[in-house]
Enzyme design. Structure first.
Site, short mmCIF file in Angstrom:
data_model
loop_
_atom_site.label_atom_id
_atom_site.label_comp_id
_atom_site.label_asym_id
_atom_site.label_seq_id
_atom_site.Cartn_x
_atom_site.Cartn_y
_atom_site.Cartn_z
N HIS A 169 89.06 -7.33 41.81
CA HIS A 169 88.82 -6.20 40.91
C HIS A 169 89.14 -4.85 41.58
O HIS A 169 88.53 -4.49 42.57
CB HIS A 169 87.35 -6.22 40.47
CG HIS A 169 87.04 -5.33 39.31
ND1 HIS A 169 85.83 -5.37 38.66
CD2 HIS A 169 87.78 -4.39 38.66
CE1 HIS A 169 85.84 -4.48 37.68
NE2 HIS A 169 87.00 -3.87 37.67
N TYR A 176 80.36 -4.55 35.75
CA TYR A 176 79.96 -3.93 34.48
C TYR A 176 78.45 -4.08 34.27
O TYR A 176 77.97 -5.13 33.85
CB TYR A 176 80.73 -4.55 33.30
CG TYR A 176 82.25 -4.49 33.45
CD1 TYR A 176 82.88 -3.43 34.11
CD2 TYR A 176 83.06 -5.49 32.94
CE1 TYR A 176 84.26 -3.37 34.26
CE2 TYR A 176 84.45 -5.44 33.08
CZ TYR A 176 85.02 -4.39 33.75
OH TYR A 176 86.39 -4.33 33.89
P1 NAD Z 1 89.02 0.93 25.92
O1 NAD Z 1 90.14 1.85 25.94
O2 NAD Z 1 89.18 -0.43 25.37
O3 NAD Z 1 87.77 1.69 25.27
C1 NAD Z 1 86.53 1.07 25.14
C2 NAD Z 1 85.54 2.06 24.53
O4 NAD Z 1 85.99 2.41 23.24
C3 NAD Z 1 84.16 1.46 24.36
O5 NAD Z 1 83.19 2.48 24.50
C4 NAD Z 1 84.18 0.94 22.94
O6 NAD Z 1 82.89 0.84 22.39
C5 NAD Z 1 85.01 2.02 22.27
N1 NAD Z 1 85.69 1.54 21.06
C6 NAD Z 1 86.32 0.36 20.86
N2 NAD Z 1 86.77 0.28 19.58
C7 NAD Z 1 86.43 1.44 18.98
C8 NAD Z 1 86.60 1.94 17.68
N3 NAD Z 1 87.20 1.23 16.72
N4 NAD Z 1 86.15 3.18 17.40
C9 NAD Z 1 85.50 3.92 18.35
N5 NAD Z 1 85.29 3.48 19.61
C10 NAD Z 1 85.75 2.25 19.92
O7 NAD Z 1 88.56 0.83 27.47
P2 NAD Z 1 87.93 -0.25 28.41
O8 NAD Z 1 86.70 -0.84 27.84
O9 NAD Z 1 87.88 0.43 29.74
O10 NAD Z 1 89.03 -1.39 28.55
C11 NAD Z 1 88.96 -2.58 27.84
C12 NAD Z 1 88.61 -3.75 28.73
O11 NAD Z 1 89.64 -3.97 29.70
C13 NAD Z 1 87.33 -3.58 29.57
O12 NAD Z 1 86.18 -3.86 28.79
C14 NAD Z 1 87.59 -4.58 30.67
O13 NAD Z 1 87.30 -5.89 30.22
C15 NAD Z 1 89.09 -4.42 30.91
N6 NAD Z 1 89.39 -3.43 31.98
C16 NAD Z 1 89.55 -3.89 33.25
C17 NAD Z 1 89.79 -3.01 34.29
C18 NAD Z 1 89.97 -3.56 35.68
O14 NAD Z 1 89.90 -4.76 35.86
N7 NAD Z 1 90.21 -2.74 36.65
C19 NAD Z 1 89.89 -1.65 34.04
C20 NAD Z 1 89.75 -1.19 32.74
C21 NAD Z 1 89.51 -2.11 31.71
#
Ligand code: NAD
Length: 328
Positions: free
Chosen positions: A119, A56
């Site tokens: 990952h 990230y």
């Molecule tokens: P998410 O679906 O949580 O969306 C995050 C996005 O939505 C960001 O841009 C955030 O600013 C925005 N957001 C959050 N709350 C909001 C609100 N109330 N209104 C408007 N926008 C909002 O997607 P994500 O970040 O991909 O997934 C969450 C976490 O899961 C990641 O940060 C990571 O830590 C983990 N993750 C891991 C993997 C992996 O290991 N392969 C893959 C995906 C996600």
């Protein structure tokens, strides 16, 4: 906040977890000056599970999270990852992941992480993941640099197959159990239950689609999925419902997920997620949203090595123009 035990680890994690990918500026620039307030708001709300990766922002998210967590480190469960170093840079070798964790520990300002995860294993050679990467994670655990080991990725079936062949403490899957999908339940949830593995769900907003802001260029979802998301956001807003709260509420209904990770860029977004804890959705609103997503329900997109069977199946189900977007 509510807490659940993360599989056989015994760790008690908040049902809402802090996804730190936004701190790597991966969706859009997030001002660093707000980091302490953002992390502080999450901790005050009872969030104790934090997830990050060197991928990230090429180490930026780890640097920022590590700095903001200094006053809280002893009270939180901190997870990072290894093996993925860029959008097309991977190193699942024992040497590579060992070096990666050393760098992560420095950035995170800690002697050990609570969870180290391989990952996005769908981008690796699966034989290597099973026979080299996961054993190397166990060696890091033996050395005390990580308390538990896990794998993460996009395809629930692949994660289940690997977890059955190489022991892991946790599995993180994303975009396969939220308002858009439930196919994590097919193979992964039964496997996790059978093997005593802690289950982590990620991306309740389908990687930001339900946040209702402009999506980054790299976003892989096909146009029909984005369009359904925009329709849901429009309808929710006109009904006085926060789509982020509804999305998190949906994820919190899962009976066996220990924690759902939402990516946070502001304290207000933490509040939106936490409002899901005592949210009581209107049945008609919920039905309308379910109708809006039904044409694209359980749609996947290509993700991982092209020779990977799950990727081939997803490609076969997509139209030519959708594949172009998904590859971009
Ligand atoms: P998410 O679906 O949580 O969306 C995050 C996005 O939505 C960001 O841009 C955030 O600013 C925005 N957001 C959050 N709350 C909001 C609100 N109330 N209104 C408007 N926008 C909002 O997607 P994500 O970040 O991909 O997934 C969450 C976490 O899961 C990641 O940060 C990571 O830590 C983990 N993750 C891991 C993997 C992996 O290991 N392969 C893959 C995906 C996600």
């Amino acid at each position: 906040m509510r807490y659940r035990i993360l599989g056989s680890t015994g760790l008690s994690v908040s049902v809402i977890g802090f996804g730190a990918s936004p701190l790597g500026n991966v969706f859009s620039p997030v001002p660093q000056a707000g980091d302490d307030a953002l992390v502080g708001r999450a901790v005050d709300a009872g969030i104790n599970f934090f997830d990050v990766s060197p991928y990230y922002g090429d180490g930026l998210a780890e640097e920022r999270l590590g700095t903001a967590l200094v006053p809280h480190r002893r009270n939180v469960v901190l997870a990072t990852k290894c093996g993925r170093n860029g959008s097309d840079r991977f190193d699942f070798s024992a040497k590579g992941i060992t070096a990666s964790l050393e760098t992560s520990l420095r950035r995170l300002r800690t002697d050990a992480v609570d969870l180290i995860q391989a990952h996005d294993i769908e981008f690796g050679d699966i034989d290597q993941v099973i026979h080299e990467t996961i054993p190397a994670l166990w060696e890091l655990k033996r050395q005390g640099k990580a308390r538990y080991v896990g794998i993460t990725g996009y395809w629930p079936g692949l994660l289940a197959r690997v977890a059955a062949e190489a022991p892991v403490d946790t599995v993180l899957n994303y975009c396969h159990w939220n308002l858009f999908s439930n196919d994590m339940d097919e193979a992964l949830c039964p496997a996790a239950a059978r093997l005593g593995i802690g289950l982590i769900n990620a991306s309740p907003l389908h990687m930001g689609i339900l946040g209702g802001v402009k999506l980054p260029e790299w976003h892989p979802a096909p146009p029909a999925v984005r369009a359904a998301g925009a329709e849901v956001v429009g309808f929710c807003r006109s009904s006085g419902v926060d789509p982020a709260t509804l999305s998190m509420w949906t994820c919190l209904q899962h009976p066996s997920v220990a924690s759902t990770l939402m990516g946070f860029a502001s304290a207000g977004q933490v509040d939106s997620a936490c409002a899901a804890l005592d949210f009581d959705p209107d049945a008609e609103v919920l039905q309308t949203v379910q109708r809006q997503v039904s044409p694209v329900y359980n749609t996947s997109w290509p993700q991982g090595r092209p020779e990977n069977e799950d990727t081939k199946r997803a490609m076969a189900g997509l139209e030519e123009d959708e594949i172009k977007v998904a590859k971009a």
